[in-house]
Write a protein that holds these residues in place. Structure first.
Motif, PDB file in Angstrom:
ATOM      1  N   SER A  83      45.726  37.363  43.645  1.00 46.20           N
ATOM      2  CA  SER A  83      44.754  38.429  43.897  1.00 46.20           C
ATOM      3  C   SER A  83      45.520  39.637  44.422  1.00 46.20           C
ATOM      4  O   SER A  83      46.294  39.521  45.367  1.00 46.20           O
ATOM      5  N   THR A 110      44.891  43.702  45.610  1.00 45.00           N
ATOM      6  CA  THR A 110      43.988  44.803  45.909  1.00 45.00           C
ATOM      7  C   THR A 110      44.809  46.089  45.938  1.00 45.00           C
ATOM      8  O   THR A 110      45.839  46.157  46.608  1.00 45.00           O
ATOM      9  N   PRO A 127      39.712  51.573  48.462  1.00 47.44           N
ATOM     10  CA  PRO A 127      39.929  50.825  47.223  1.00 47.44           C
ATOM     11  C   PRO A 127      39.906  51.735  45.991  1.00 47.44           C
ATOM     12  O   PRO A 127      39.099  52.664  45.906  1.00 47.44           O
ATOM     13  N   LEU A 142      40.920  46.411  37.498  1.00 49.67           N
ATOM     14  CA  LEU A 142      40.551  46.564  38.907  1.00 49.67           C
ATOM     15  C   LEU A 142      39.041  46.694  38.993  1.00 49.67           C
ATOM     16  O   LEU A 142      38.433  47.492  38.271  1.00 49.67           O
ATOM     17  N   GLN A 174      36.058  47.093  44.078  1.00 52.76           N
ATOM     18  CA  GLN A 174      36.735  46.985  45.368  1.00 52.76           C
ATOM     19  C   GLN A 174      38.259  47.125  45.224  1.00 52.76           C
ATOM     20  O   GLN A 174      38.999  46.854  46.160  1.00 52.76           O
ATOM     21  N   LEU A 196      40.160  45.298  43.345  1.00 50.34           N
ATOM     22  CA  LEU A 196      40.709  43.955  43.276  1.00 50.34           C
ATOM     23  C   LEU A 196      40.952  43.533  41.826  1.00 50.34           C
ATOM     24  O   LEU A 196      40.096  43.718  40.958  1.00 50.34           O
ATOM     25  N   THR A 213      47.882  43.217  49.114  1.00 51.21           N
ATOM     26  CA  THR A 213      47.188  44.495  49.233  1.00 51.21           C
ATOM     27  C   THR A 213      48.260  45.578  49.233  1.00 51.21           C
ATOM     28  O   THR A 213      49.170  45.550  50.050  1.00 51.21           O
TER      29      THR A 213
END
Length: 143
Positions: A42, A44, A51, A68, A71, A73, A138
């Protein structure tokens, strides 16, 4: 003359079988990526903590890619263990035009990434997918 034709035919068939065997052995040298040890990943993508909704995230090599979501993600079901460069691309325009009298979706059109992030040779973003880790990342592209 009949013997000559049989010899030519046998030679042709032998050449054909040899060529076919070579093509099959070359083509079977690569295993599908899902057979290599790996894990779900995952990622982000943020820009100054916000985001990034929309766009395409691709991993270098055989890492795969995903869109994507709202969010920022991207979820990939199986990524073989290793280190990957991250390439970010603007979303593709919707091939279906909006219905007459409705506005086009503008959120996707607003997403843009710095040019350096669109190429494996220039992107500074990378991740390492490893066994025994969560493999959740992230990344903030504004830093």
């Amino acid at each position: 003359m009949s013997t000559l034709r049989r010899t030519d035919t046998r030679h042709f068939i032998l050449s054909l079988l040899t060529t076919f065997s070579l093509v099959v052995s070359i083509g079977c040298d690569h295993e599908p990526d899902y057979l290599h040890p790996g894990a779900p990943v995952s990622i982000t993508i943020l820009s100054s903590g916000t985001p990034v909704a929309g766009g395409q995230l691709n991993l270098s090599g055989q890492g795969g890619g995903a869109s994507l979501d709202a969010q920022g993600l991207a979820n990939l079901e199986h990524v073989p263990y290793g280190t990957y460069k991250i390439i970010l691309l603007a979303p593709e325009p919707d091939p279906v035009p909006p219905e007459l009298g409705t506005a086009a979706a503008s959120a996707a059109a607003e997403v843009s990434f710095p040019k350096e992030l669109g190429s494996e040779s220039t992107t500074p973003l990378s991740i390492t997918v490893a066994e025994g880790t969560e493999n959740t990342f992230t990344l903030d592209i504004a830093k």
